[in-house]
Scaffold this motif. Structure first.
Motif, PDB file in Angstrom:
ATOM      1  N   GLY A  73       9.364 -23.061 -34.187  1.00 23.96           N
ATOM      2  CA  GLY A  73       9.700 -23.715 -35.520  1.00 23.96           C
ATOM      3  C   GLY A  73       8.594 -24.160 -36.315  1.00 23.96           C
ATOM      4  O   GLY A  73       8.362 -23.669 -37.472  1.00 23.96           O
ATOM      5  N   SER A  89      11.706 -24.224 -28.952  1.00 21.91           N
ATOM      6  CA  SER A  89      12.247 -23.903 -30.160  1.00 21.91           C
ATOM      7  C   SER A  89      11.451 -24.735 -31.426  1.00 21.91           C
ATOM      8  O   SER A  89      11.335 -24.416 -32.328  1.00 21.91           O
ATOM      9  CB  SER A  89      13.753 -24.228 -30.304  1.00 21.91           C
ATOM     10  OG  SER A  89      13.975 -25.555 -29.939  1.00 21.91           O
ATOM     11  N   ARG A 144       6.532 -22.185 -39.386  1.00 12.44           N
ATOM     12  CA  ARG A 144       6.687 -22.789 -40.867  1.00 12.44           C
ATOM     13  C   ARG A 144       5.048 -22.949 -41.263  1.00 12.44           C
ATOM     14  O   ARG A 144       4.409 -22.748 -42.607  1.00 12.44           O
ATOM     15  CB  ARG A 144       7.333 -24.320 -40.621  1.00 12.44           C
ATOM     16  CG  ARG A 144       7.122 -25.221 -42.175  1.00 12.44           C
ATOM     17  CD  ARG A 144       7.703 -24.310 -43.515  1.00 12.44           C
ATOM     18  NE  ARG A 144       9.262 -24.358 -43.119  1.00 12.44           N
ATOM     19  CZ  ARG A 144      10.132 -25.105 -43.435  1.00 12.44           C
ATOM     20  NH1 ARG A 144       9.590 -26.624 -43.813  1.00 12.44           N
ATOM     21  NH2 ARG A 144      11.248 -24.806 -43.122  1.00 12.44           N
TER      22      ARG A 144
END
Length: 424
Positions: free
Chosen positions: A307, A303, A311
C-alpha cells in the motif's frame, strides 16, 4: 535539553547566486515535521537539491540545501519555518521541549472581493500579489459581466494572521492597486463564517472524465512530456536495519518532490528516523529513508508495504491530474491534487495554473464572447471533493475560445503540467 531560540532555524546564504543556501533546523521532533517544512519551502518557491534528516524520536536535526533567487525573503522564510516547529515553552531566551502538542487553531477566513476591468493576464497578476502578501487562496469564484468587468471572490487565510487589522487591509489594497492601476474599481476584505467558506461546499458535480482519472491505479495516459513508469522506482527493504524499514526511491526531480514524499508519509502516520535526499545529473534523484510506524516498529505486513509503495509510486508519477475537456460548447481546464489529511492543500497551484495560461497566451472565459442573457458566469473555481477515501482540491478554469482555441488541447495540458512540475 535546551536550545537557543535563534538556533532553531539557521539559514546560511550562499556567496554566489545560483549556489545552494543551507537551511538547518534543530528542534523537538514530531511526525510530519518534514512535510510541514517542505511545504513552507515550496511556498517560498525554493528548490531542494539535497537533504539530510536525523532524529531520535524526541529531537531532530534537519538540513536542506536549497536554490533561491534574489527575490527570496530569507528572513520571513526563517520566521515561517520556526513557526512550524513543535511547541516549546520558554523562560527568557531558552526554549525547552514540551511533550504536549496542541492542535493549531484554525485560521480565520476572509472574503476578498475585487472588482476591476478585464484584461489579459489579470488573474495571474492578482494571484501573484496575493502569494507575495502570504494570503493563501482557499477557494475562488470569478465571473465576468457583459460590459467587460470582472468580479473576483477570493476566500483567503492570512499566514501573518493580521488581515483583521486596518493596516493589513490597506496594505493589501495598495499592492493590488499598484499592479492593477486604473483597471481596479473596488476592493473589500471582510471576515466570513465557516459555513460560507467550507471548501467542501463546492459544486458537487464533477465531469466523469476527471472522476475516472482519480480511480486509476495505473494511469493509462499522462500529459505529453510527463513521467513514465520507468522514471520511478520504489523499493522497501527490512533486511538492512534491525529497527527500521528502508524505503529507497529513484525518480526524476519535480517541483515539490520532497514535499510529495513527506506528505505521503505524514498521511500514513509514519516517522522518518533518518533520511537522505540528493539530486544528481539530469534531474535524477535518489532518496533513502529509514522509517517506522507510529508504534515504533518496522513495516513487516506485506499488504502495508504494498500500500505504501503503491501510494508513493503514484504520488511521484502523477502528483497532479491535468485534463482539458469539453463542457457543452466550451472548453474547461481541470487540475486536481490530493489534500493532506490535516486539511492543508498544496501551495501555489492556482498561481502556476494562471501563469501557465498567461505563457500560453490563453485567456480565461470572457462572458461577452458567449453570453447573450447578461448573466454573469463563473469562469474559475477552486473546490474540494471527497472521491473514494481521499479529499482532492480541484481547480476548474473555463477557457476563452473566442473565434476558436488557438492552442491544441494536448498542448495546454502539456504546458500546464510542465509548469506545475517545474519543468518549464
Amino acid at each position: 535539553m535546551g536550545i537557543l531560540y535563534d538556533d532553531v532555524v539557521i539559514i546560511s546564504q550562499s556567496d554566489k547566486e545560483g549556489d545552494p543556501c543551507v537551511i538547518t533546523v534543530n528542534c523537538p521532533d514530531k511526525t510530519g515535521l518534514g512535510c510541514d517544512l517542505c511545504r513552507i519551502i515550496l511556498f517560498f518557491g525554493l528548490s531542494i537539491v539535497r537533504g539530510d534528516v536525523s532524529t531520535d524520536g524526541k529531537w531532530c536535526y534537519i538540513v536542506f540545501w536549497v536554490i533561491g533567487d534574489s527575490q527570496t525573503r530569507w528572513g520571513l522564510l526563517k520566521k515561517r519555518l520556526m513557526g512550524a516547529c513543535p511547541s516549546c515553552s520558554s523562560a527568557s531566551v531558552v526554549l525547552y521541549y514540551r511533550a504536549e502538542m496542541q492542535a493549531p487553531k484554525p485560521s480565520d477566513v476572509f472574503l476578498l472581493k475585487l472588482s476591476c476591468y478585464d484584461r489579459k493576464g489579470l488573474l495571474y497578476d492578482v494571484t501573484a500579489v496575493l502569494c507575495e502578501l502570504e494570503l493563501t487562496i482557499e477557494k475562488v469564484k470569478i465571473s465576468t459581466t457583459p460590459d467587460g468587468k470582472v468580479m473576483d471572490l477570493f476566500f483567503v487565510t492570512d499566514t501573518r494572521e493580521l488581515l483583521h487589522t486596518r493596516k493589513r487591509k490597506e496594505d493589501t489594497y495598495e499592492h493590488l492597486k499598484t499592479i492593477l492601476g486604473n483597471a481596479m474599481i473596488s476592493c473589500d476584505v471582510e471576515m466570513v463564517g465557516t459555513e460560507i467558506t467550507a471548501c467542501s461546499q463546492a459544486s458537487s458535480f464533477l465531469p466523469s472524465a476527471i472522476i475516472d482519472m482519480f480511480h486509476l491505479d495505473m494511469p493509462v495516459e499522462l500529459p505529453s512530456g510527463s513521467l513514465t513508469s520507468s522514471n520511478v522506482s520504489v523499493t522497501i527493504d527490512n533486511s538492512l536495519s534491525p529497527g527500521h524499514t528502508l524505503v529507497q526511491i529513484v525518480c526524476q526531480d519535480h517541483k515539490g518532490l520532497l514535499y510529495d514524499i513527506m506528505r505521503t508519509l505524514k498521511d500514513y502516520n509514519i516517522q522518518v528516523s533518518y533520511g537522505r535526499f540528493s539530486r544528481r545529473q539530469r534531474g535524477n534523484c535518489e532518496i533513502d529513508l529509514f522509517i517506522m510506524q507510529a508504534d515504533g516498529k518496522k513495516i513487516v505486513d506485506p499488504s502495508k508495504q504494498n500500500g505504501l509503495s503503491s501510494r508513493l509510486w503514484m504520488e511521484l508519477l502523477q502528483p497532479f491530474r491535468v485534463t482539458v475537456i469539453s463542457r457543452g460548447p466550451d472548453t474547461e481546464l481541470l487540475v486536481a491534487n490530493p489534500v493532506e489529511l490535516s486539511g492543508k492543500g498544496r501551495p501555489l497551484v492556482f498561481h502556476d495554473i494562471t501563469l501557465a495560461l498567461k505563457m500560453l497566451d490563453i485567456c480565461i472565459f470572457s462572458l461577452c464572447h458567449h453570453s447573450s442573457n447578461g448573466v454573469a458566469t463563473a469562469e474559475a473555481e477552486i473546490g474540494r471533493h471527497m472521491i473514494g477515501d481521499r479529499e482532492w482540491e480541484v481547480y476548474r478554469v473555463l477557457l476563452d475560445e473566442g473565434d476558436g482555441l488557438s492552442v491544441p488541447r494536448n498542448k495546454i495540458e502539456e504546458g500546464v503540467w510542465k509548469l506545475l512540475m517545474g519543468w518549464e
